[in-house]
Design an enzyme around this catalytic site. Structure first.
Site, PDB file in Angstrom:
ATOM      1  N   ASP A 101       0.857  -1.179   0.000  1.00 11.51           N
ATOM      2  CA  ASP A 101       0.000   0.000   0.000  1.00 11.51           C
ATOM      3  C   ASP A 101       0.894   1.230   0.000  1.00 11.51           C
ATOM      4  O   ASP A 101       1.869   1.288   0.743  1.00 11.51           O
ATOM      5  CB  ASP A 101      -0.869  -0.007   1.268  1.00 11.51           C
ATOM      6  CG  ASP A 101      -2.290   0.427   1.009  1.00 11.51           C
ATOM      7  OD1 ASP A 101      -2.460   1.482   0.366  1.00 11.51           O
ATOM      8  OD2 ASP A 101      -3.213  -0.270   1.457  1.00 11.51           O
ATOM      9  N   ASP A 202      -3.373   4.443  -2.494  1.00  5.91           N
ATOM     10  CA  ASP A 202      -4.484   4.944  -1.694  1.00  5.91           C
ATOM     11  C   ASP A 202      -5.075   6.215  -2.323  1.00  5.91           C
ATOM     12  O   ASP A 202      -4.327   7.109  -2.734  1.00  5.91           O
ATOM     13  CB  ASP A 202      -3.947   5.247  -0.285  1.00  5.91           C
ATOM     14  CG  ASP A 202      -5.038   5.497   0.721  1.00  5.91           C
ATOM     15  OD1 ASP A 202      -5.824   4.564   0.987  1.00  5.91           O
ATOM     16  OD2 ASP A 202      -5.104   6.626   1.259  1.00  5.91           O
ATOM     17  N   GLU A 262      -6.678   3.022  -5.973  1.00  2.00           N
ATOM     18  CA  GLU A 262      -7.971   3.136  -5.304  1.00  2.00           C
ATOM     19  C   GLU A 262      -8.636   4.389  -5.856  1.00  2.00           C
ATOM     20  O   GLU A 262      -8.382   5.501  -5.403  1.00  2.00           O
ATOM     21  CB  GLU A 262      -7.812   3.241  -3.784  1.00  2.00           C
ATOM     22  CG  GLU A 262      -9.164   3.176  -3.095  1.00  2.00           C
ATOM     23  CD  GLU A 262      -9.178   3.761  -1.688  1.00  2.00           C
ATOM     24  OE1 GLU A 262     -10.071   3.396  -0.921  1.00  2.00           O
ATOM     25  OE2 GLU A 262      -8.318   4.587  -1.351  1.00  2.00           O
ATOM     26  N   HIS A 323     -11.106  -3.692   3.717  1.00  2.00           N
ATOM     27  CA  HIS A 323     -11.037  -3.254   5.116  1.00  2.00           C
ATOM     28  C   HIS A 323     -11.871  -2.016   5.409  1.00  2.00           C
ATOM     29  O   HIS A 323     -11.831  -1.503   6.526  1.00  2.00           O
ATOM     30  CB  HIS A 323      -9.577  -2.996   5.481  1.00  2.00           C
ATOM     31  CG  HIS A 323      -9.005  -1.847   4.693  1.00  2.00           C
ATOM     32  ND1 HIS A 323      -8.904  -1.856   3.313  1.00  2.00           N
ATOM     33  CD2 HIS A 323      -8.545  -0.636   5.072  1.00  2.00           C
ATOM     34  CE1 HIS A 323      -8.400  -0.711   2.896  1.00  2.00           C
ATOM     35  NE2 HIS A 323      -8.174   0.045   3.949  1.00  2.00           N
ATOM     36  N   ASP A 324     -12.576  -1.505   4.407  1.00  2.00           N
ATOM     37  CA  ASP A 324     -13.352  -0.272   4.598  1.00  2.00           C
ATOM     38  C   ASP A 324     -14.855  -0.480   4.552  1.00  2.00           C
ATOM     39  O   ASP A 324     -15.601   0.481   4.786  1.00  2.00           O
ATOM     40  CB  ASP A 324     -12.982   0.753   3.502  1.00  2.00           C
ATOM     41  CG  ASP A 324     -11.581   1.325   3.669  1.00  2.00           C
ATOM     42  OD1 ASP A 324     -11.099   1.407   4.816  1.00  2.00           O
ATOM     43  OD2 ASP A 324     -10.973   1.691   2.641  1.00  2.00           O
TER      44      ASP A 324
HETATM   45  C1  NOJ Z   1      -8.623   4.626   1.875  1.00  2.00           C
HETATM   46  C2  NOJ Z   1      -8.206   3.524   2.796  1.00  2.00           C
HETATM   47  O1  NOJ Z   1      -8.620   2.282   2.270  1.00  2.00           O
HETATM   48  C3  NOJ Z   1      -8.827   3.822   4.142  1.00  2.00           C
HETATM   49  O2  NOJ Z   1      -8.696   2.758   5.027  1.00  2.00           O
HETATM   50  C4  NOJ Z   1      -8.185   5.086   4.672  1.00  2.00           C
HETATM   51  O3  NOJ Z   1      -8.807   5.444   5.886  1.00  2.00           O
HETATM   52  C5  NOJ Z   1      -8.336   6.239   3.671  1.00  2.00           C
HETATM   53  N1  NOJ Z   1      -8.026   5.847   2.316  1.00  2.00           N
HETATM   54  C6  NOJ Z   1      -7.422   7.375   4.028  1.00  2.00           C
HETATM   55  O4  NOJ Z   1      -6.101   7.014   3.746  1.00  2.00           O
END
Ligand code: NOJ
Length: 538
Positions: A101, A202, A262, A323-324
């Site tokens: 990441d 990210d 992402e 994970h989100d």
């Molecule tokens: C996306 C990430 O997947 C998330 O977990 C994070 O909180 C935010 N970007 C900020 O970096």
């Protein structure tokens, strides 16, 4: 024709690991790099091609590693650079690639760059971040943080405001500054030189913003906070594409490396632009499934939409969990069906055209865990609302239900075990790797079988895709590469369905229902509710 190894990220399957939650080796209740190394056997047995490690770099952990204080190190909680090198070497020896990441939109407020930037208006690093004078007594514009509240923080010492798209502990970096760009390119080279196979980037769509920092217009659909604005100026500025070409040039200095962005935009036409002319991202996450109801027509519509928009240089990606967002085994849970829907979902994910991303634990059907408010860790529980905490999808991996803490954390010499950083929570019986490895009919074995089928059949890992006519409630499609044809039928409905499959002799295939026999001809499939079938023709 053999696969081109340079295209491993198209033909392979990636597996996301949240390092805090995979395997604790040193007994402190938090997962670490050595723990991941000890579990490589599981990944090799499962048959994935590569892993993506969520951040493990030094961090104050305001956002659990997405607030990086040193882009070129390892947080002591997770180990050392030597541990990373060992993990990488062992993964490579097992034929597994390792992607990292990389968080370019913002650093931690504890990063030395920001400490220096903040020190004075005249600091040489001032312009590595986005500093502005306020408008009257207020912030420079109306932008709001994704994580709640204004996106600007006032710095009393220098009487200016800095931008933070996320937490105030995550100041946004200034990608219009060539010095910052060069420094970040060096970060990529640091890991590429060590042998990393690529990066998950990210919130890459946020690194370019409106240079004039204009106010966002209100959302005509209403809403409050972040949802109350149209995000036309604080993300996805067209200048992002030149920055991506710069990143691609760095990756292209090394053989067989890749980057996946992402791109948290739910407009597939916008996502498709991130492939450029084959000179930007190798892959852009398409998160459309995260919002799909359990409905064949909804999934079919998303696949057809992206298939139509994906440029020839591009390649789709498919994601059901990360994970989100709450785990899909919970989103689609129907207690009367057990893991039947998770089986159909797995078959779809692993037979579409495009790179599937698996999230650790989905191969055993892990559900979201309800975390008591006093044990919540995610900052969103504080800055937004406890109901929006992401802790429930970040609980530790369940290796063996007969071991303390399911084997996530080791038994210490004094026979105690650490309290895992998040509770393992209740899960349906058999939601652990050991039990499912013993059971040939388990979801885990279905994942393994699907991965093997996909790997050994070009139609499934690189073939063309087209939808097939199917009755209501069924999503059916064909994959084709040269003379090889595979057909897939997935019944999302609550009633049995008969699906015409176009004929042909069946060479091999898989059914989602344990013990079901495969037909010898691909004329019709009779599918029960929440059942699916993939057939490879002779
Ligand atoms: C996306 C990430 O997947 C998330 O977990 C994070 O909180 C935010 N970007 C900020 O970096």
């Amino acid at each position: 024709m053999r696969d081109d190894p340079r295209l491993w990220w198209q033909h392979g399957v990636l597996y996301q690991i949240y390092p805090r939650s995979y395997q604790d080796a040193n007994g402190d209740g938090v997962g670490d790099l050595e723990g991941i190394r000890q579990r490589l056997e599981h990944l090799q047995w499962l048959g994935v091609d590569a892993i993506w490690l969520s951040p493990f770099q030094p961090s104050p952990m305001a956002d659990f590693g997405y607030d990086v204080a040193d882009y070129c190190g390892v947080d002591p909680l997770f180990g050392t650079l030597d541990d990373f090198d060992r993990l990488l070497a062992d993964a490579h020896a097992r034929g597994l690639r390792v992607t990292l990441d990389w968080v370019p939109n913002h650093s931690s407020d504890q990063h030395p760059w920001f400490v220096e930037s903040r020190a004075a208006r005249t600091s040489p690093k001032r312009d590595w971040y986005v500093w502005r004078d306020g408008r009257g007594d207020g912030p420079p514009n109306n932008w709001v943080s994704v994580f709640g509240g204004p996106a600007w923080e006032h710095d009393a010492a220098t009487d200016q405001w800095y931008l933070h798209s996320f937490l105030r502990e995550q100041p946004d970096l200034e990608w219009r500054n060539p010095e910052l760009v060069r420094a970040m390119h060096e970060v990529l080279r640091f890991w590429l030189e060590r042998g990393a196979d690529g990066f998950r980037i990210d919130v890459v769509h946020r690194i370019a913003k409106d240079p004039e920092l204009r106010d966002n217009p209100p959302n005509p659909g209403g809403g409050t906070g972040y949802g109350g604005q149209l995000h036309v100026h604080d993300e996805n500025h067209p200048d992002v594409h030149a920055l991506l070409r710069g990143l691609r040039a760095v990756l292209d200095e090394y053989p067989e490396r890749m980057m996946v962005g992402e791109v948290y935009l739910f407009d597939p036409a916008e996502v498709a632009r991130y492939y450029g002319r084959g000179d930007e991202l190798h892959l852009a996450f398409n998160f459309s499934f995260l919002r799909c109801p359990w409905d064949a027509a909804a999934f079919r519509a998303e696949v057809e939409r992206f298939e139509a928009l994906c440029p020839p240089e591009g390649w789709p990606t498919w994601v059901l969990s990360n994970h989100d967002v709450p785990r899909h085994a919970s989103r689609y849970d129907d207690p009367e069906l057990g893991d039947a829907r998770a089986r159909v979902a797995a078959m779809m994910l692993l037979t579409l055209r495009g790179t599937p991303y698996l999230y650790a634990g989905e191969e055993i059907g892990m559900r979201n865990v309800t975390i008591a408010p006093e044990r919540m860790q995610d900052p969103l529980a504080r800055t937004l609302h406890p109901a929006l905490s992401r802790d429930g999808e970040r609980t530790p991996m369940r290796w063996d239900a007969d071991a303390p803490a399911c084997g996530f954390t080791p038994v210490r010499p004094d026979a105690t075990t650490a309290d895992p950083w998040l509770p393992l929570g209740p899960q349906p019986p058999g939601t652990d790797v050991a039990a499912q490895r013993r059971d040939r009919r388990s979801l885990l074995w279905l994942y393994r079988d699907l991965l093997a089928l996909r790997r050994t059949h070009p139609a499934l890992h690189r073939g063309q895709w087209r939808a097939l006519d199917a009755p209501d409630g069924v999503f059916a499609y064909e994959r084709r590469s040269g003379h090889q044809v595979a057909r897939v039928a997935l019944n999302f409905g609550a009633r049995p369905a008969r699906v015409a499959l176009g004929g042909g002799d069946v060479a091999t295939g898989l059914h989602t229902r344990p013990g079901a026999t495969l037909p010898t001809r691909a004329d019709f499939a009779d599918l029960g509710p929440a059942e699916g079938l993939v057939l490879v023709l002779r």
